[in-house]
Write a protein that holds these residues in place. Structure first.
Motif, short mmCIF file in Angstrom:
data_model
loop_
_atom_site.label_atom_id
_atom_site.label_comp_id
_atom_site.label_asym_id
_atom_site.label_seq_id
_atom_site.Cartn_x
_atom_site.Cartn_y
_atom_site.Cartn_z
N GLU A 9 -21.82 18.82 23.41
CA GLU A 9 -22.23 19.10 22.46
C GLU A 9 -21.01 19.75 21.05
O GLU A 9 -19.75 19.91 21.13
CB GLU A 9 -22.28 21.19 22.17
CG GLU A 9 -23.31 21.33 23.34
CD GLU A 9 -22.98 21.29 24.76
OE1 GLU A 9 -22.11 21.64 24.93
OE2 GLU A 9 -23.91 21.60 25.48
N ARG A 98 -30.97 17.01 24.27
CA ARG A 98 -30.37 17.31 25.55
C ARG A 98 -29.11 16.22 25.49
O ARG A 98 -28.89 15.13 25.40
CB ARG A 98 -31.23 17.49 26.41
CG ARG A 98 -32.76 18.09 25.73
CD ARG A 98 -33.11 18.82 26.73
NE ARG A 98 -32.87 18.30 28.88
CZ ARG A 98 -33.42 18.14 30.12
NH1 ARG A 98 -34.60 18.73 29.71
NH2 ARG A 98 -33.10 18.32 30.83
N THR A 99 -28.38 17.06 26.03
CA THR A 99 -27.28 15.78 26.42
C THR A 99 -27.31 14.73 27.39
O THR A 99 -27.20 14.43 27.34
CB THR A 99 -25.49 16.56 26.36
OG1 THR A 99 -25.63 17.92 27.63
CG2 THR A 99 -24.90 17.71 24.15
#
Length: 120
Positions: A9, A98-99
């Motif tokens: 993030e 989403r990572t």
């Protein structure tokens, strides 16, 4: 070739994120002894890498004497790789929420790049 990959993030400081990536190198890649990093990673990360991973983290710095643009040794490799990845539509912007999806698309892009080179 990707040895380790971690997308995190924006709230995670780069130096803290680097520890996550470098920790992935702990178990494998025993022949890897030297890691190059940008000047933004200087400081405690150098000591952390030596203490926890038994590897040398060398910071590639810009000379204090240099004025204007200067190509830094090894830095062009990173920038070239970012340019290659930027050619893929899903990686040209931060589309993913989403990572883990971002990591997957980076791996797919790198597999595509490597397979094209092997096919030559």
């Amino acid at each position: 070739m990707i040895l380790a990959l971690r997308v995190h993030e924006a709230s995670v400081q780069d130096r803290d994120g680097a520890k996550l990536v470098l920790a992935q190198l702990r178990s494998g890649f025993s022949r890897l002894k030297l890691i190059w990093a940008d000047g933004g990673y200087a400081g405690q990360l150098v000591h952390w890498t030596k203490q926890h991973l038994m590897r040398k983290l060398e910071i590639v710095k810009r000379s204090d004497d240099t004025a204007g643009f200067a190509v830094l040794p090894k830095r062009w490799i990173v920038e070239r790789t970012f340019a290659w990845l930027g050619r893929y539509r899903r990686l040209s912007k931060d589309y993913e929420l989403r990572t883990d999806n971002s990591e997957a698309f980076i791996l797919i892009a790198m597999i595509n790049l490597m397979s094209k080179r092997l096919a030559r």
